[in-house]
Design an enzyme around this catalytic site. Structure first.
Site, mmCIF file in Angstrom:
data_model
loop_
_atom_site.group_PDB
_atom_site.id
_atom_site.type_symbol
_atom_site.label_atom_id
_atom_site.label_comp_id
_atom_site.label_asym_id
_atom_site.label_seq_id
_atom_site.Cartn_x
_atom_site.Cartn_y
_atom_site.Cartn_z
ATOM 1 N N GLU A 55 0.619 -1.156 0.214
ATOM 2 C CA GLU A 55 -0.047 0.095 0.163
ATOM 3 C C GLU A 55 0.832 0.978 -0.140
ATOM 4 O OE1 GLU A 55 -3.052 -0.079 -0.623
ATOM 5 O OE2 GLU A 55 -3.597 -2.081 -0.113
ATOM 6 N N GLY A 56 1.840 1.213 -0.728
ATOM 7 C CA GLY A 56 2.822 2.317 -0.803
ATOM 8 C C GLY A 56 3.901 2.243 0.287
#
Lengths: 373, 257
Positions: A356-357
């Site tokens: 998620e990043g």
């Protein structure tokens, strides 16, 4: 909040703790070792209605809010972080349907979200944090769209049955489409052999000219980037909750050990050098909890939560890895052994420095938001 | 099939003894459904799944018992009745059973009444059997299994200390349930939400035609004189010699003494 809502939330959290303690925690080590959920375990999650926790009542869900869902994942992750991340991936995707889906799309798909996992897929071989570089294409043909491309490293890839995919249209605009595993042209690729969160399947889907009706477009053409970012924000809050659960687990293991282990005649927890480590873990746990709770509250209140969501995941993931290392050191040889769960908790937490990043991407976003305030 | 499950809220954690009454000091203590009552609810829900009908929860206690009724509703039961009044306070098992029996009569048309085998706080196991006597219907206590044979014939398997006994009864009847019978289901998120929408009725003594001498303190002949841990009888273990002949000789000698 009404008294009934408070009481219902309390009952939900008690159910999650009960379910986790009875069904998940005893299998935590086996799930890590076998890189899968034992047969029937995921079905228990489905049968007990956990997939529909956040889904509104009108679609057959329980309609708990994001704050309650985040707290639930916190409790679940203390027993098994993989299953908590499986639910995180589903919840964040359901959120995007609710925010961007048309009535027609939601009426068709959301009633099935109590039984089928939904997943959100952006990453391609070209990269994850740079969605502009994707090669998945969506071509308009009459009333339909034709989707072609290859998505990798999808949380719940292989387990999920419905996928939101980020694609580029012919005029290079970003858009998100919903594809179903039952559609002609859909196939699964390889499952990743990741070192942490080994129960959560992470895999690839291949889309070969999948034809979807126009209402399978989530939001509008050109809105794909925003939808992707929104999915990230929701995921990061929930991952902060999962990381809090991991930190609680690490702290519990460390405390239990320091109570029963003595150095000469002194229990380890009475030694200042050990107290220092326990305190670090406890503060990290509390900080992460406050960050994810702040994110969830802001989201439900309709306030901006993107920055605090990034903080929850950036701070929480690094804190949980570092705390795991401290707990490992307290347990010394036992901590370094695969017979104890500490080493896999570090690997589990490590996944969330990337998923998620990356932490680097989080920190870039946080700093830019601070600079531009 | 109309099934009533009588449940009790029991204190969670350490509970003190009230020095005045020698009873458990239950006020201001967090409560939960008596563990065995969850098994009774599960049994009721399974019978309903098999035969149709409804499952009604019944309890006697203060307003705070509502949370346990809510838990029972969240397991999937249909409605709940709480018998609540100061007049019911101080009831022993006899007065409790009488009050519940009158509640069951008021509900009306009940085919089966389920209880947990006993409560985990007072541990008497008396209320279920007394209700059966009050209602003059058959009872099966300590059941580890239950099967519905016809519409009105139930076979319960009683697990006793040294034996298993199958008992067939014609409904209506009372059944008290052991933990061995089943694994209680979880309160699912959706059932938790709907538990707040299900009907809960509260009855006081004014809603029923009760004999006031049989309820509350007045109807309770039990007086707790003293609460104490019993002395454990000292037992001595003597090991027989390994040699078989010597062991038999020793055993015969001991038996003859």
């Amino acid at each position: 909040m009404t008294a009934d809502k408070i009481a219902a939330n309390k009952m939900l959290q008690r159910m999650i703790v009960d379910f986790t303690t009875t069904e998940l925690a005893p299998l935590d080590m086996i799930i890590d070792k076998n890189q899968d959920y034992p047969e029937g375990l995921f079905q228990k999650v489905v049968d007990n209605g956990l997939l529909g926790m956040t889904l509104p009542r009108e679609f057959g869900g329980a309609g708990f809010d994001f704050i309650a869902a985040a707290e639930a994942l916190n409790h679940m992750a203390k027993g098994n972080a993989s299953m908590a991340v499986t639910l995180e991936g589903h919840f964040k995707t359901v959120e995007q349907f609710l925010k961007y889906g048309t009535d027609e799309l939601n009426q068709k798909y959301l009633p099935t979200a109590t039984k089928r996992i939904f997943a959100f897929s952006q990453t391609e071989a070209s990269g994850g944090s740079n969605p502009a570089g994707i090669s998945t294409r969506a071509v308009k043909q009459g009333d339909n769209w034709v989707i072609t491309g290859d998505k990798i490293m999808i949380t719940n890839g292989g387990l999920a049955e419905v996928y939101c995919v980020l694609a580029k249209t012919e005029d290079d605009q970003m858009a998100v489409f919903v594809v179903d595993q039952d559609m002609p042209g859909f196939s699964f690729g390889k499952r990743e052999d990741f070192i942490g969160l080994r129960g959560t399947p992470v895999g690839e889907i291949v889309m070969d000219h999948i034809v979807v009706p126009s209402y399978h477009l989530l939001g509008t053409v050109g809105e794909g980037h925003d939808i992707g970012n929104n999915a990230h924000d929701d995921a990061r809050v929930l991952m902060g909750a999962v990381l809090t659960g991991i930190l609680e687990h690490e702290l519990q293991i460390a405390i239990d050990y320091t109570k029963q282990r003595k150095a000469l005649d002194t229990p380890l927890y009475e030694l200042q050098i050990i107290q220092e480590k326990l305190t670090d873990i406890a503060i990290a746990k509390q900080n992460t909890k406050l960050l994810y709770e702040d994110g969830a509250r802001n989201k439900v209140a309709g306030e901006p939560y993107s920055e605090v969501a990034a903080m929850a995941k950036s701070y929480g993931s690094r804190a949980a890895v570092s705390a795991g290392d401290k707990a490992l050191q307290i347990l010394a040889g036992y901590g370094y052994s695969r017979e104890y769960p500490i080493e896999h908790l570090i690997r589990d937490a490590r996944a969330m420095e990337i998923a998620e990043g990356t932490v680097e991407k989080m920190n870039m976003e946080i700093s830019l938001k601070e600079v531009n305030k | 099939m109309k099934i009533v499950v009588c449940i009790k809220q029991v204190p969670v954690g350490d509970v003190k003894i009230d020095p005045k009454t020698n009873n458990l000091a239950r006020s201001n203590v967090e409560g939960d459904i008596n563990t065995y009552d969850r098994n009774a609810i599960e049994a009721a829900l399974q019978l309903k799944e098999q035969a149709g009908g409804e499952v009604i929860l019944l309890s006697m206690g203060p307003d705070s018992y509502m949370s346990s009724l809510r838990d029972g509703l969240a397991m999937g039961t249909d409605s709940a009745v709480l018998m609540s009044s100061r007049a019911f306070g101080g009831a022993d098992t006899l007065a409790t059973a009488y009050t519940l029996s009158e509640g069951i009569k008021k509900i009306g048309g009940v085919d089966l009444i389920l209880f947990g085998r006993q409560s985990v706080d007072a541990d008497t196991g008396q209320v279920g059997p007394i209700v059966a006597e009050d209602l003059n219907i058959p009872q099966i206590t300590f059941a580890e299994g239950v099967e519905l044979h016809d519409d009105n014939v139930l076979v319960g398997t009683r697990l006793l200390d040294n034996s298993v006994q199958e008992v067939k009864v014609t409904l209506p009847a009372v059944l008290t349930v052991r933990a061995e019978m089943n694994k209680p289901r979880y309160e699912t998120p959706l059932n938790i939400q709907t538990s707040f929408e299900k009907p809960v009725t509260v009855w006081s003594e004014k809603d029923l035609d009760l004999d006031e001498s049989r309820i509350g303190q007045a109807g309770s002949p039990t007086i707790v004189r003293k609460v104490y841990s019993p002395d454990k009888a000292a037992k001595q273990i003597e090991m027989l010699p390994q040699n078989a002949a010597a062991a038999v000789t020793k055993l015969l000698t001991e038996l003859n003494n």
